[in-house]
Design an enzyme around this catalytic site. Structure first.
Site, PDB file in Angstrom:
ATOM      1  N   GLY A  13      12.221 -47.659  40.307  1.00 43.32           N
ATOM      2  CA  GLY A  13      11.241 -46.848  41.672  1.00 43.32           C
ATOM      3  C   GLY A  13      10.653 -48.786  42.296  1.00 43.32           C
ATOM      4  N   GLY A  15      11.605 -49.610  45.350  1.00 44.04           N
ATOM      5  CA  GLY A  15      11.549 -49.413  47.038  1.00 44.04           C
ATOM      6  C   GLY A  15      10.751 -49.461  47.611  1.00 44.04           C
ATOM      7  N   ASP A  65      20.572 -43.018  39.918  1.00 43.32           N
ATOM      8  CA  ASP A  65      19.701 -42.104  39.455  1.00 43.32           C
ATOM      9  C   ASP A  65      19.477 -42.117  38.027  1.00 43.32           C
ATOM     10  OD1 ASP A  65      18.426 -39.299  38.403  1.00 43.32           O
ATOM     11  OD2 ASP A  65      20.087 -38.285  39.821  1.00 43.32           O
ATOM     12  N   SER A 145       0.062 -43.585  33.532  1.00 42.13           N
ATOM     13  CA  SER A 145      -1.309 -42.476  34.371  1.00 42.13           C
ATOM     14  C   SER A 145      -2.381 -42.288  33.629  1.00 42.13           C
ATOM     15  CB  SER A 145      -0.493 -41.942  35.408  1.00 42.13           C
ATOM     16  OG  SER A 145      -1.573 -40.400  35.161  1.00 42.13           O
ATOM     17  N   TYR A 161       3.487 -33.020  34.405  1.00 43.31           N
ATOM     18  CA  TYR A 161       3.034 -35.142  34.667  1.00 43.31           C
ATOM     19  C   TYR A 161       2.248 -35.272  34.012  1.00 43.31           C
ATOM     20  CZ  TYR A 161       2.364 -39.258  37.493  1.00 43.31           C
ATOM     21  OH  TYR A 161       2.045 -40.319  37.825  1.00 43.31           O
ATOM     22  N   ALA A 162       1.703 -35.037  33.111  1.00 49.46           N
ATOM     23  CA  ALA A 162       0.369 -35.199  32.946  1.00 49.46           C
ATOM     24  C   ALA A 162       0.910 -35.394  30.773  1.00 49.46           C
ATOM     25  CB  ALA A 162      -1.053 -35.047  32.389  1.00 49.46           C
ATOM     26  N   ALA A 164       4.271 -35.677  30.521  1.00 50.60           N
ATOM     27  CA  ALA A 164       5.378 -36.716  30.458  1.00 50.60           C
ATOM     28  C   ALA A 164       4.947 -38.248  30.087  1.00 50.60           C
ATOM     29  CB  ALA A 164       6.269 -36.542  32.481  1.00 50.60           C
ATOM     30  N   LYS A 165       3.767 -38.649  30.928  1.00 53.70           N
ATOM     31  CA  LYS A 165       3.531 -39.583  30.938  1.00 53.70           C
ATOM     32  C   LYS A 165       3.069 -40.359  29.454  1.00 53.70           C
ATOM     33  CE  LYS A 165       4.139 -41.281  35.596  1.00 53.70           C
ATOM     34  NZ  LYS A 165       5.097 -42.255  35.146  1.00 53.70           N
TER      35      LYS A 165
END
Length: 257
Positions: A13, A15, A65, A145, A161-162, A164-165
């Site tokens: 990530g 970029g 990817d 996060s 999201y939470a 996964a983090k």
């Protein structure tokens, strides 16, 4: 001891946003830096911008990817040609995918998207490069996060999201135990609200910003440079006794525990 210029760092990530700031700081520290991401044009632009400051030949864009196992294997083989990896920074992450409707099928799709982008991407890249980490002295940094510590809410950090983090934390602890005898450290950095990133660009409002700043103890938002400074230390030879930790970088919005 090898000169700093001989060190090799890999930033997924790399970029945009936080990843780009990390890549720029690690290059300024004297590392060669491979930056990974899906968009080749974005990576090329980041390379050109960073090298205007640090000099040519320091940044290698690697379009990939990170949810595609075969693509990750090919990218890892390309990176391995550069020599042992001194620091691997798993920064790539996906913006949350709201379910398209209220069906379980839509919910399953959105969760799989977020788990793939935020968890599987790190697992695949790390596994592909694990045998190429410098022994001893390798540094593995996982960007998580604050949502993993306090739960997700709203359009920027839904439950998927939470979750996964948070899963990154348990995985990183296991890696720290596994790789510690080889002299490789593994740490998690968990930023809170950071301005100027793609994830917070979606649905941003003045009220949202004000609330996030009010949640901190220092009265300001974080910046990509704040994260890059912390990673600079975690990825350095000086951080050899720090491993297996989750480090909050959130202005006091989430207190340590």
């Amino acid at each position: 001891m090898r000169a700093a210029a001989e060190r090799l760092a890999v930033v997924s990530g790399g970029g945009t946003g936080i990843g780009r700031a990390i890549a720029a700081r690690l290059a300024a520290d004297g590392n060669r830096v491979a930056i990974l991401g899906r968009r080749a044009a974005v990576l090329d632009e980041a390379r050109d911008a960073i090298e205007r400051t640090v000099g040519p030949g320091r940044i290698l864009p690697v379009p990939v990817d990170l949810t595609d196992p075969e693509a990750v294997e090919a990218a890892a083989a390309r990176i391995a040609l550069l020599g042992p990896v001194d620091a691997l920074v798993n920064n790539a992450g996906a913006i949350v995918t709201p379910p398209a409707d209220r069906s379980l099928a839509a919910l399953a799709h959105s969760w799989r998207q977020d788990l793939d982008g935020n968890l599987l991407s790190a697992v695949l890249l790390t596994t592909a490069l694990q045998d190429h980490l410098r022994r001893p002295g390798g540094r593995l940094v996982v960007i998580s996060s604050a949502a993993a510590q306090r739960g997700g809410a709203g359009p920027h950090s839904l439950g998927s999201y939470a979750a996964a983090k948070a899963a990154l934390h348990g995985w990183a602890f296991g890696l720290a135990r596994q790789l510690g005898p080889d002299g490789i450290t593994v740490n998690v950095l968990a930023p809170g609200y950071v301005e100027d990133t793609e994830i917070f660009g979606y649905g941003w409002t003045e009220a949202f910003h004000a609330q996030k700043v009010a949640d901190t103890l220092v009265g300001r938002a974080g910046t990509p440079a704040d994260v890059a400074e912390a990673v600079s230390y975690l990825a350095s030879p000086a951080a050899g006794y720090l491993t297996g930790q989750v480090i909050g970088l959130n202005g006091g919005a989430v207190l340590g525990r």
